[in-house]
Scaffold this motif. Structure first.
Motif, PDB file in Angstrom:
ATOM      1  N   ASP A   8     -47.099  -0.977   2.437  1.00  0.00           N
ATOM      2  CA  ASP A   8     -48.193  -1.934   2.338  1.00  0.00           C
ATOM      3  C   ASP A   8     -47.629  -3.327   2.068  1.00  0.00           C
ATOM      4  OD1 ASP A   8     -50.500  -3.300   2.010  1.00  0.00           O
ATOM      5  OD2 ASP A   8     -51.233  -2.159   0.275  1.00  0.00           O
ATOM      6  N   LEU A   9     -47.517  -4.125   3.134  1.00  0.00           N
ATOM      7  CA  LEU A   9     -46.978  -5.477   2.987  1.00  0.00           C
ATOM      8  C   LEU A   9     -47.936  -6.414   2.276  1.00  0.00           C
ATOM      9  CD1 LEU A   9     -45.111  -6.110   6.360  1.00  0.00           C
ATOM     10  CD2 LEU A   9     -44.140  -5.661   4.117  1.00  0.00           C
ATOM     11  N   ALA A  10     -49.166  -5.965   2.043  1.00  0.00           N
ATOM     12  CA  ALA A  10     -50.127  -6.797   1.325  1.00  0.00           C
ATOM     13  C   ALA A  10     -50.103  -6.516  -0.176  1.00  0.00           C
ATOM     14  CB  ALA A  10     -51.534  -6.559   1.873  1.00  0.00           C
ATOM     15  N   SER A  11     -49.277  -5.562  -0.603  1.00  0.00           N
ATOM     16  CA  SER A  11     -49.225  -5.218  -2.024  1.00  0.00           C
ATOM     17  C   SER A  11     -48.500  -6.307  -2.804  1.00  0.00           C
ATOM     18  CB  SER A  11     -48.493  -3.888  -2.207  1.00  0.00           C
ATOM     19  OG  SER A  11     -47.106  -4.051  -1.934  1.00  0.00           O
ATOM     20  N   PRO A  12     -48.785  -6.440  -4.106  1.00  0.00           N
ATOM     21  CA  PRO A  12     -48.101  -7.445  -4.930  1.00  0.00           C
ATOM     22  C   PRO A  12     -46.585  -7.314  -4.903  1.00  0.00           C
ATOM     23  CG  PRO A  12     -50.012  -6.575  -6.090  1.00  0.00           C
ATOM     24  CD  PRO A  12     -49.822  -5.717  -4.864  1.00  0.00           C
ATOM     25  N   GLU A  13     -46.092  -6.075  -4.766  1.00  0.00           N
ATOM     26  CA  GLU A  13     -44.653  -5.880  -4.734  1.00  0.00           C
ATOM     27  C   GLU A  13     -44.014  -6.594  -3.543  1.00  0.00           C
ATOM     28  OE1 GLU A  13     -42.656  -4.513  -6.846  1.00  0.00           O
ATOM     29  OE2 GLU A  13     -44.184  -3.811  -8.251  1.00  0.00           O
ATOM     30  N   MET A  14     -44.789  -6.794  -2.483  1.00  0.00           N
ATOM     31  CA  MET A  14     -44.261  -7.377  -1.258  1.00  0.00           C
ATOM     32  C   MET A  14     -44.732  -8.809  -1.020  1.00  0.00           C
ATOM     33  SD  MET A  14     -42.444  -4.853  -0.423  1.00  0.00           S
ATOM     34  CE  MET A  14     -41.863  -5.170   1.243  1.00  0.00           C
ATOM     35  N   THR A  15     -45.599  -9.323  -1.869  1.00  0.00           N
ATOM     36  CA  THR A  15     -46.147 -10.666  -1.644  1.00  0.00           C
ATOM     37  C   THR A  15     -45.933 -11.618  -2.814  1.00  0.00           C
ATOM     38  OG1 THR A  15     -48.330  -9.985  -2.481  1.00  0.00           O
ATOM     39  CG2 THR A  15     -47.942  -9.779  -0.105  1.00  0.00           C
ATOM     40  N   SER A  16     -45.486 -11.109  -3.950  1.00  0.00           N
ATOM     41  CA  SER A  16     -45.355 -11.950  -5.142  1.00  0.00           C
ATOM     42  C   SER A  16     -43.914 -12.367  -5.396  1.00  0.00           C
ATOM     43  CB  SER A  16     -45.890 -11.196  -6.371  1.00  0.00           C
ATOM     44  OG  SER A  16     -45.116 -10.029  -6.616  1.00  0.00           O
ATOM     45  N   ALA A  17     -43.749 -13.290  -6.316  1.00  0.00           N
ATOM     46  CA  ALA A  17     -42.408 -13.768  -6.709  1.00  0.00           C
ATOM     47  C   ALA A  17     -42.271 -13.676  -8.219  1.00  0.00           C
ATOM     48  CB  ALA A  17     -42.197 -15.199  -6.243  1.00  0.00           C
ATOM     49  N   GLU A  18     -41.145 -13.150  -8.667  1.00  0.00           N
ATOM     50  CA  GLU A  18     -40.882 -13.053 -10.098  1.00  0.00           C
ATOM     51  C   GLU A  18     -39.963 -14.175 -10.578  1.00  0.00           C
ATOM     52  OE1 GLU A  18     -38.072  -9.746 -11.203  1.00  0.00           O
ATOM     53  OE2 GLU A  18     -38.447  -9.185  -9.102  1.00  0.00           O
ATOM     54  N   MET A  19     -39.532 -15.016  -9.642  1.00  0.00           N
ATOM     55  CA  MET A  19     -38.689 -16.162  -9.978  1.00  0.00           C
ATOM     56  C   MET A  19     -39.284 -17.411  -9.336  1.00  0.00           C
ATOM     57  SD  MET A  19     -34.881 -14.519  -9.292  1.00  0.00           S
ATOM     58  CE  MET A  19     -33.976 -15.850 -10.100  1.00  0.00           C
TER      59      MET A  19
ATOM     60  N   LYS B 298     -34.842  -8.630  -6.251  1.00  0.00           N
ATOM     61  CA  LYS B 298     -35.787  -9.607  -6.790  1.00  0.00           C
ATOM     62  C   LYS B 298     -36.950  -9.857  -5.823  1.00  0.00           C
ATOM     63  CE  LYS B 298     -33.610 -10.535 -10.646  1.00  0.00           C
ATOM     64  NZ  LYS B 298     -34.198 -10.163 -11.956  1.00  0.00           N
ATOM     65  N   LYS B 299     -38.134 -10.005  -6.399  1.00  0.00           N
ATOM     66  CA  LYS B 299     -39.307 -10.379  -5.622  1.00  0.00           C
ATOM     67  C   LYS B 299     -39.299 -11.902  -5.474  1.00  0.00           C
ATOM     68  CE  LYS B 299     -41.967  -8.173  -8.534  1.00  0.00           C
ATOM     69  NZ  LYS B 299     -43.156  -7.601  -9.222  1.00  0.00           N
ATOM     70  N   LEU B 300     -39.170 -12.362  -4.231  1.00  0.00           N
ATOM     71  CA  LEU B 300     -39.060 -13.796  -3.951  1.00  0.00           C
ATOM     72  C   LEU B 300     -40.038 -14.232  -2.867  1.00  0.00           C
ATOM     73  CD1 LEU B 300     -35.141 -13.816  -3.749  1.00  0.00           C
ATOM     74  CD2 LEU B 300     -36.509 -14.528  -5.722  1.00  0.00           C
ATOM     75  N   SER B 301     -41.034 -13.408  -2.626  1.00  0.00           N
ATOM     76  CA  SER B 301     -41.942 -13.666  -1.514  1.00  0.00           C
ATOM     77  C   SER B 301     -42.682 -14.996  -1.675  1.00  0.00           C
ATOM     78  CB  SER B 301     -42.955 -12.530  -1.392  1.00  0.00           C
ATOM     79  OG  SER B 301     -42.319 -11.333  -1.016  1.00  0.00           O
ATOM     80  N   GLY B 302     -42.738 -15.730  -0.581  1.00  0.00           N
ATOM     81  CA  GLY B 302     -43.495 -16.970  -0.541  1.00  0.00           C
ATOM     82  C   GLY B 302     -42.809 -18.168  -1.147  1.00  0.00           C
ATOM     83  N   LEU B 303     -41.629 -17.995  -1.742  1.00  0.00           N
ATOM     84  CA  LEU B 303     -40.944 -19.135  -2.359  1.00  0.00           C
ATOM     85  C   LEU B 303     -40.438 -20.114  -1.313  1.00  0.00           C
ATOM     86  CD1 LEU B 303     -38.714 -17.658  -5.225  1.00  0.00           C
ATOM     87  CD2 LEU B 303     -40.944 -18.792  -5.420  1.00  0.00           C
ATOM     88  N   ASP B 304     -40.393 -21.389  -1.691  1.00  0.00           N
ATOM     89  CA  ASP B 304     -39.782 -22.402  -0.837  1.00  0.00           C
ATOM     90  C   ASP B 304     -38.361 -22.640  -1.347  1.00  0.00           C
ATOM     91  OD1 ASP B 304     -38.968 -24.515   0.700  1.00  0.00           O
ATOM     92  OD2 ASP B 304     -40.801 -25.688   0.434  1.00  0.00           O
ATOM     93  N   LEU B 305     -37.398 -22.034  -0.644  1.00  0.00           N
ATOM     94  CA  LEU B 305     -35.986 -22.150  -1.008  1.00  0.00           C
ATOM     95  C   LEU B 305     -35.235 -22.965   0.042  1.00  0.00           C
ATOM     96  CD1 LEU B 305     -35.461 -18.408  -2.065  1.00  0.00           C
ATOM     97  CD2 LEU B 305     -36.013 -20.352  -3.554  1.00  0.00           C
ATOM     98  N   SER B 306     -35.959 -23.783   0.751  1.00  0.00           N
ATOM     99  CA  SER B 306     -35.369 -24.581   1.825  1.00  0.00           C
ATOM    100  C   SER B 306     -34.241 -25.457   1.300  1.00  0.00           C
ATOM    101  CB  SER B 306     -36.441 -25.467   2.470  1.00  0.00           C
ATOM    102  OG  SER B 306     -37.470 -24.695   3.032  1.00  0.00           O
ATOM    103  N   GLY B 307     -33.159 -25.507   2.070  1.00  0.00           N
ATOM    104  CA  GLY B 307     -32.051 -26.397   1.760  1.00  0.00           C
ATOM    105  C   GLY B 307     -31.111 -25.929   0.676  1.00  0.00           C
ATOM    106  N   LEU B 308     -31.389 -24.802   0.021  1.00  0.00           N
ATOM    107  CA  LEU B 308     -30.515 -24.337  -1.055  1.00  0.00           C
ATOM    108  C   LEU B 308     -29.215 -23.761  -0.498  1.00  0.00           C
ATOM    109  CD1 LEU B 308     -32.843 -22.565  -3.648  1.00  0.00           C
ATOM    110  CD2 LEU B 308     -32.002 -24.922  -3.636  1.00  0.00           C
TER     111      LEU B 308
END
Length: 267
Positions: A32-43, A66-76
């Motif tokens: 389930d890609l809509a679950s919090p495990e797959m859509t949330s970020a812990e960092m 690590k859950k990093l979904s949806g984060l903007d890590l551009s340019g790192l």
């Protein structure tokens, strides 16, 4: 819910990403890609930057699981970072540096890696369906990921190894899957595409100079204007492949040994 086509044990949602034995790439499971495990970020981005700042060459940043979904890590600069089993689904990694990064069993579904540098990265059994890698540099990378529907327009894959992992046949055929992907103008010089699934992929104006396409699945793929000088077609399946005005076909290798040549579409 979708069917995941690569290693369900890699999901890491139960904290066991590095402990579960590998299963076959073709093993179909529901995720389930809509679950919090797959859509949330812990960092946060700041947390990731702090992890990078404290890392050294001998002790790279470790973001495994690590859950990093949806984060903007551009340019790192994430060069050498361990992201085994991490979940940056739909994350923005535009212009990021991931050279030599470990992305084994990572989840990058619909992630944006436009112009990212992944030179020499290890991307084993990763989920990258519909990811965007336009202009990305994957030179020398080892890739056995599911890139179904991904966009790699103008991507650089010189010397990349996307071939099947023949050492792990007990786990099933681990290989790159690029079904229905967009590889227009991609540079695949000297790339190993042996047994890779390229069905219905677009390789318009791509450069396959000296690439290995041995036993690759090219059914329904579009190879219009593609450069195939020195490319090895031994055993490649060309059923319904659109081969229009290829460059250097007379200098390709083993084209007469490809499968289903009589079913090629020349226009």
């Amino acid at each position: 819910m979708i069917r995941a086509s690569i290693w369900i044990g890699a999901i890491g949602m139960f904290g066991l990403a590095s402990a579960i034995p590998a299963a076959a790439q073709g093993m179909m499971q529901h995720v389930d890609l809509a679950s919090p495990e797959m859509t949330s970020a812990e960092m946060t981005r700041g947390d990731v930057e702090a992890a990078i700042a404290s890392a050294t060459y001998l002790h790279p940043a470790d973001l495994s699981g690590k859950k990093l979904s949806g984060l903007d890590l551009s340019g790192l600069d994430l060069s050498g970072t361990i992201l085994r089993g991490a979940r940056p689904n739909k994350a923005k990694l535009r212009d990021a540096k991931l050279d030599r990064a470990i992305l084994d069993q990572a989840w990058l579904v619909e992630a944006d890696l436009s112009r990212a540098s992944l030179k020499g990265a290890n991307i084993f059994a990763a989920q990258m369906q519909r990811a965007t890698l336009d202009g990305a540099d994957l030179s020398g990378a080892r890739i056995t990921a599911d890139l179904t529907g991904a966009s790699l327009i103008g991507a650089l894959l010189t010397g990349a190894d996307l071939s099947a992992d023949m050492k792990n046949q007990s786990m099933g055929l681990m290989r790159a899957v690029l079904k229905s992907s967009n590889l227009e103008r991609a540079i695949l010089r000297d790339a190993d595409l042996s047994r890779v699934d390229l069905e219905f992929a677009s390789l318009k104006n791509a450069d396959l100079t000296n690439a290995s396409l041995r036993r690759a699945a090219l059914g329904g793929a579009t190879l219009a204007g593609v450069t195939v000088i020195g490319a090895d077609f031994n055993g490649a399946d060309l059923a319904s492949t659109r081969l229009v005005e290829p460059i250097g076909l007379d200098a390709a290798k083993n084209f007469d040994k490809a499968q289903n040549i009589d079913r090629l579409l020349r226009e």
